[in-house]
Design a protein around this motif. Structure first.
Motif, PDB file in Angstrom:
ATOM      1  N   ALA A  15     -53.197  -2.584   0.800  1.00 57.52           N
ATOM      2  CA  ALA A  15     -52.950  -1.144   0.381  1.00 57.52           C
ATOM      3  C   ALA A  15     -51.034  -1.042   0.395  1.00 57.52           C
ATOM      4  O   ALA A  15     -50.767  -0.389  -0.387  1.00 57.52           O
ATOM      5  N   ALA A  16     -50.725  -1.971   1.411  1.00 62.88           N
ATOM      6  CA  ALA A  16     -49.066  -1.479   1.640  1.00 62.88           C
ATOM      7  C   ALA A  16     -48.280  -2.184   0.609  1.00 62.88           C
ATOM      8  O   ALA A  16     -47.214  -1.939   0.514  1.00 62.88           O
ATOM      9  N   LYS A  17     -49.258  -3.204  -0.191  1.00 68.73           N
ATOM     10  CA  LYS A  17     -48.280  -3.801  -1.111  1.00 68.73           C
ATOM     11  C   LYS A  17     -48.506  -3.147  -2.618  1.00 68.73           C
ATOM     12  O   LYS A  17     -47.832  -3.440  -3.638  1.00 68.73           O
ATOM     13  N   MET A  18     -49.202  -2.015  -2.621  1.00 67.24           N
ATOM     14  CA  MET A  18     -49.627  -1.309  -4.130  1.00 67.24           C
ATOM     15  C   MET A  18     -48.315  -0.784  -4.491  1.00 67.24           C
ATOM     16  O   MET A  18     -48.147  -0.701  -5.706  1.00 67.24           O
ATOM     17  N   GLN A  19     -47.435   0.053  -3.707  1.00 71.30           N
ATOM     18  CA  GLN A  19     -46.361   0.924  -4.186  1.00 71.30           C
ATOM     19  C   GLN A  19     -45.425  -0.316  -4.483  1.00 71.30           C
ATOM     20  O   GLN A  19     -44.774  -0.109  -5.558  1.00 71.30           O
ATOM     21  N   LEU A  20     -45.280  -1.263  -3.726  1.00 70.26           N
ATOM     22  CA  LEU A  20     -44.362  -2.343  -4.176  1.00 70.26           C
ATOM     23  C   LEU A  20     -44.758  -2.817  -5.573  1.00 70.26           C
ATOM     24  O   LEU A  20     -43.694  -3.207  -6.434  1.00 70.26           O
ATOM     25  N   LEU A  21     -45.889  -3.309  -5.783  1.00 70.39           N
ATOM     26  CA  LEU A  21     -46.318  -3.983  -6.970  1.00 70.39           C
ATOM     27  C   LEU A  21     -46.077  -2.933  -8.108  1.00 70.39           C
ATOM     28  O   LEU A  21     -45.678  -3.437  -9.413  1.00 70.39           O
ATOM     29  N   LEU A  22     -46.422  -1.628  -8.281  1.00 70.93           N
ATOM     30  CA  LEU A  22     -46.480  -0.997  -9.171  1.00 70.93           C
ATOM     31  C   LEU A  22     -45.246  -0.110  -9.299  1.00 70.93           C
ATOM     32  O   LEU A  22     -44.392   0.053 -10.373  1.00 70.93           O
ATOM     33  N   ALA A  23     -44.906   0.633  -8.352  1.00 69.88           N
ATOM     34  CA  ALA A  23     -43.631   1.625  -8.249  1.00 69.88           C
ATOM     35  C   ALA A  23     -42.519   0.700  -8.033  1.00 69.88           C
ATOM     36  O   ALA A  23     -41.186   1.207  -8.406  1.00 69.88           O
ATOM     37  N   ARG A  24     -42.498  -0.507  -7.421  1.00 68.72           N
ATOM     38  CA  ARG A  24     -41.363  -1.233  -7.040  1.00 68.72           C
ATOM     39  C   ARG A  24     -40.527  -0.591  -6.347  1.00 68.72           C
ATOM     40  O   ARG A  24     -39.317  -0.782  -6.261  1.00 68.72           O
ATOM     41  N   ARG A  25     -40.827   0.123  -5.539  1.00 69.61           N
ATOM     42  CA  ARG A  25     -40.163   0.425  -4.308  1.00 69.61           C
ATOM     43  C   ARG A  25     -41.114   0.930  -3.168  1.00 69.61           C
ATOM     44  O   ARG A  25     -42.238   0.744  -3.256  1.00 69.61           O
ATOM     45  N   ILE A  26     -40.495   1.138  -2.036  1.00 66.35           N
ATOM     46  CA  ILE A  26     -41.133   1.298  -0.789  1.00 66.35           C
ATOM     47  C   ILE A  26     -40.400   2.379   0.042  1.00 66.35           C
ATOM     48  O   ILE A  26     -39.111   2.194   0.274  1.00 66.35           O
ATOM     49  N   GLY A  27     -41.005   3.768   0.108  1.00 64.11           N
ATOM     50  CA  GLY A  27     -39.853   4.840   0.573  1.00 64.11           C
ATOM     51  C   GLY A  27     -38.607   4.951  -0.193  1.00 64.11           C
ATOM     52  O   GLY A  27     -38.773   5.213  -1.400  1.00 64.11           O
ATOM     53  N   GLU A  28     -37.559   5.093   0.450  1.00 59.62           N
ATOM     54  CA  GLU A  28     -36.309   5.104  -0.410  1.00 59.62           C
ATOM     55  C   GLU A  28     -35.817   3.823  -0.746  1.00 59.62           C
ATOM     56  O   GLU A  28     -34.921   3.811  -1.672  1.00 59.62           O
ATOM     57  N   HIS A  29     -36.328   2.657  -0.437  1.00 61.52           N
ATOM     58  CA  HIS A  29     -36.060   1.330  -0.934  1.00 61.52           C
ATOM     59  C   HIS A  29     -36.571   1.124  -2.034  1.00 61.52           C
ATOM     60  O   HIS A  29     -37.726   1.010  -2.444  1.00 61.52           O
ATOM     61  N   VAL A  30     -35.721   0.521  -2.984  1.00 60.65           N
ATOM     62  CA  VAL A  30     -35.862   0.133  -4.497  1.00 60.65           C
ATOM     63  C   VAL A  30     -35.957  -1.187  -4.803  1.00 60.65           C
ATOM     64  O   VAL A  30     -34.607  -1.844  -4.381  1.00 60.65           O
ATOM     65  N   LEU A  31     -36.698  -2.063  -5.355  1.00 63.86           N
ATOM     66  CA  LEU A  31     -36.693  -3.456  -5.648  1.00 63.86           C
ATOM     67  C   LEU A  31     -35.686  -3.478  -6.872  1.00 63.86           C
ATOM     68  O   LEU A  31     -36.043  -2.752  -7.793  1.00 63.86           O
ATOM     69  N   SER A  32     -34.744  -4.463  -6.884  1.00 65.81           N
ATOM     70  CA  SER A  32     -34.373  -4.938  -7.999  1.00 65.81           C
ATOM     71  C   SER A  32     -35.186  -5.489  -8.958  1.00 65.81           C
ATOM     72  O   SER A  32     -36.086  -6.064  -8.797  1.00 65.81           O
ATOM     73  N   ASP A  33     -34.742  -5.206 -10.308  1.00 66.95           N
ATOM     74  CA  ASP A  33     -35.437  -5.727 -11.473  1.00 66.95           C
ATOM     75  C   ASP A  33     -35.448  -7.296 -11.426  1.00 66.95           C
ATOM     76  O   ASP A  33     -36.195  -7.930 -12.289  1.00 66.95           O
ATOM     77  N   CYS A  34     -34.368  -7.943 -10.726  1.00 67.29           N
ATOM     78  CA  CYS A  34     -34.658  -9.607 -10.934  1.00 67.29           C
ATOM     79  C   CYS A  34     -35.750  -9.842  -9.967  1.00 67.29           C
ATOM     80  O   CYS A  34     -35.701 -11.170 -10.064  1.00 67.29           O
ATOM     81  N   VAL A  35     -36.577  -9.070  -9.360  1.00 67.60           N
ATOM     82  CA  VAL A  35     -37.736  -9.817  -8.655  1.00 67.60           C
ATOM     83  C   VAL A  35     -38.958  -9.446  -9.365  1.00 67.60           C
ATOM     84  O   VAL A  35     -39.209  -8.471  -9.930  1.00 67.60           O
ATOM     85  N   THR A  36     -39.894 -10.777  -9.429  1.00 69.81           N
ATOM     86  CA  THR A  36     -41.058 -10.663 -10.176  1.00 69.81           C
ATOM     87  C   THR A  36     -42.107 -10.986  -9.314  1.00 69.81           C
ATOM     88  O   THR A  36     -42.012 -12.021  -8.305  1.00 69.81           O
ATOM     89  N   PHE A  37     -43.034 -10.419  -9.236  1.00 65.45           N
ATOM     90  CA  PHE A  37     -44.315 -10.678  -8.380  1.00 65.45           C
ATOM     91  C   PHE A  37     -45.348 -11.764  -8.782  1.00 65.45           C
ATOM     92  O   PHE A  37     -45.634 -11.778 -10.149  1.00 65.45           O
ATOM     93  N   VAL A  38     -45.664 -12.886  -8.085  1.00 64.17           N
ATOM     94  CA  VAL A  38     -46.818 -13.627  -8.665  1.00 64.17           C
ATOM     95  C   VAL A  38     -47.698 -13.575  -7.284  1.00 64.17           C
ATOM     96  O   VAL A  38     -47.266 -13.717  -6.282  1.00 64.17           O
ATOM     97  N   ALA A  39     -49.237 -13.609  -7.349  1.00 61.36           N
ATOM     98  CA  ALA A  39     -49.919 -13.761  -6.146  1.00 61.36           C
ATOM     99  C   ALA A  39     -50.933 -14.884  -6.579  1.00 61.36           C
ATOM    100  O   ALA A  39     -51.317 -14.897  -7.628  1.00 61.36           O
ATOM    101  N   ALA A  40     -51.604 -15.348  -5.540  1.00 58.84           N
ATOM    102  CA  ALA A  40     -52.691 -16.241  -5.729  1.00 58.84           C
ATOM    103  C   ALA A  40     -53.718 -16.094  -4.409  1.00 58.84           C
ATOM    104  O   ALA A  40     -53.371 -15.402  -3.459  1.00 58.84           O
ATOM    105  N   THR A  41     -55.118 -16.366  -4.866  1.00 58.45           N
ATOM    106  CA  THR A  41     -56.024 -15.976  -3.683  1.00 58.45           C
ATOM    107  C   THR A  41     -56.920 -17.107  -4.325  1.00 58.45           C
ATOM    108  O   THR A  41     -57.485 -17.402  -5.456  1.00 58.45           O
ATOM    109  N   ASN A  42     -57.976 -17.620  -3.228  1.00 62.24           N
ATOM    110  CA  ASN A  42     -59.002 -18.158  -3.252  1.00 62.24           C
ATOM    111  C   ASN A  42     -60.290 -16.972  -3.728  1.00 62.24           C
ATOM    112  O   ASN A  42     -59.862 -15.863  -3.757  1.00 62.24           O
ATOM    113  N   ARG A  43     -61.436 -17.584  -4.245  1.00 65.43           N
ATOM    114  CA  ARG A  43     -62.617 -16.868  -4.497  1.00 65.43           C
ATOM    115  C   ARG A  43     -63.405 -16.615  -3.303  1.00 65.43           C
ATOM    116  O   ARG A  43     -63.287 -17.173  -2.440  1.00 65.43           O
ATOM    117  N   ARG A  44     -64.201 -15.393  -3.373  1.00 72.96           N
ATOM    118  CA  ARG A  44     -65.073 -15.206  -2.344  1.00 72.96           C
ATOM    119  C   ARG A  44     -65.777 -16.017  -1.927  1.00 72.96           C
ATOM    120  O   ARG A  44     -66.380 -16.466  -0.880  1.00 72.96           O
TER     121      ARG A  44
END
Length: 339
Positions: free
Chosen positions: A105-134
């Protein structure tokens, strides 16, 4: 949607420059992290790897720090590095599905809004994630639907023997192991059914076999390989190695390529093809092609194709030899043209 390794790499190379986040699913040990690293190199991005499974929610929002009568969140660790990035950066969230719901849940704002509180992610950052299956016995309980919807696309990586072979040739994996897995591609990945403390076959664990071949004593090979890929796959490998080690050496074949015997069993043909491809040089390629053409004419076209394509993949400079130029009018030319 299932993708093979080459498709995943191409997809990442298309999405990452556009800043579009990608979620990769798939079983353990099939190369998800390695392909992300390849994509980072191909697109000119730095790579920041985080492991949410060992994180606390504060890792994604910072620590509260007093400033006068108020408190502000102070970023640290990976969050601080991402926020201060000035060059293209892939922020790779590995094993995201093993993380607690609070961390996800803490990652959601970073992933969509690209910010956390008053801190804003630069446009040069791109997210990729990986996971195993259930169902992969990897401790994955799932990913929150709001987190999944933050990704532009979700794909499942499926290992293939073609992609593994390409990687293995580039990494100088022992030819006998390449030969074996070409002969038994069903053993490249075997899903683990039990929760026992033992390994099973996967591209990752076959990589460990490759590193120990030629190092472990002969009388301990079965024990070592079984510990890497499981007893069943290790037993099959040992049976294949028994055949491989009785075959004539590439040197003896190339001394008389026009009369050297051509084996009949698929295992031996696979082994000979892979070994000769690894042994090919600009000086001996004309003799390699003599044996190659005999295999083709004897009806072993598939194994002739393995020999020709592997030799060129390992040493592209072979295409500049007079032997290769002459071969364009013969069986090798037919193979390359797909006839």
């Amino acid at each position: 949607m299932k993708v093979n390794p080459s498709q995943l790499l191409a997809l990442l190379c298309a999405f990452i420059p556009q800043g579009l986040p990608v979620l990769i699913t798939g079983p353990a040990g099939v190369g998800k992290s390695d392909i992300v690293a390849q994509a980072a190199k191909a697109t000119g991005h730095d790579l920041l790897i985080s492991h949410p499974v060992v994180e606390d929610p504060t890792d994604s929002k910072g620590l509260p720090f007093p400033k006068g009568d108020i408190a502000r969140f102070l970023p640290f660790g990976d969050l601080e590095r991402a926020l201060s990035a000035t060059k293209p950066l892939i922020w790779f969230l590995d094993d995201l599905g093993q993380a607690s719901p609070a961390v996800q849940a803490a990652k959601m704002q970073l992933l969509l809004a690209r910010r956390i509180g008053e801190h804003v992610l630069s446009d040069c950052v791109t997210f990729v994630a990986a996971t195993n299956r259930r169902g992969d016995n990897a401790g994955v309980t799932g990913i929150l639907d709001p987190v999944i919807s933050r990704f532009a696309t979700v794909v499942e990586l499926e290992p293939t023997i073609e992609a593994w072979t390409d990687w293995a040739v580039r990494q100088n994996v022992p030819t006998e192991l390449i030969s074996f897995l070409r002969f038994r591609p069903d053993l490249l990945y075997v899903q683990k059914k039990s929760r026992d403390i033992e390994n099973s076959a996967s591209p990752r664990t076959w990589g460990f076999v490759a590193k120990t071949m030629g190092v472990v004593p002969k009388d301990l090979e079965l024990i070592s390989y079984a510990g890497s890929v499981g007893e069943g796959a290790a037993g099959e490998l040992m049976g294949f190695l028994g055949i491989y080690r009785q075959l004539p050496s590439p040197d003896s074949i190339l001394l008389t390529p026009d009369t050297a015997p051509i084996p009949e069993s698929p295992a031996a043909l696979c082994a000979i093809s892979t070994a000769l491809a690894a042994y090919s040089t600009e000086d001996n390629f004309d003799r390699v092609l003599t044996y190659h053409d005999r295999m083709f004419d004897a009806g072993y076209r598939e194994f002739a194709a393995l020999l020709g394509r592997d030799a060129i993949r390992r040493k592209p400079e072979l295409q500049n030899t007079p032997a290769f130029v002459r071969a364009q009018a013969g069986p090798l030319g037919q193979i390359i043209r797909g006839q």
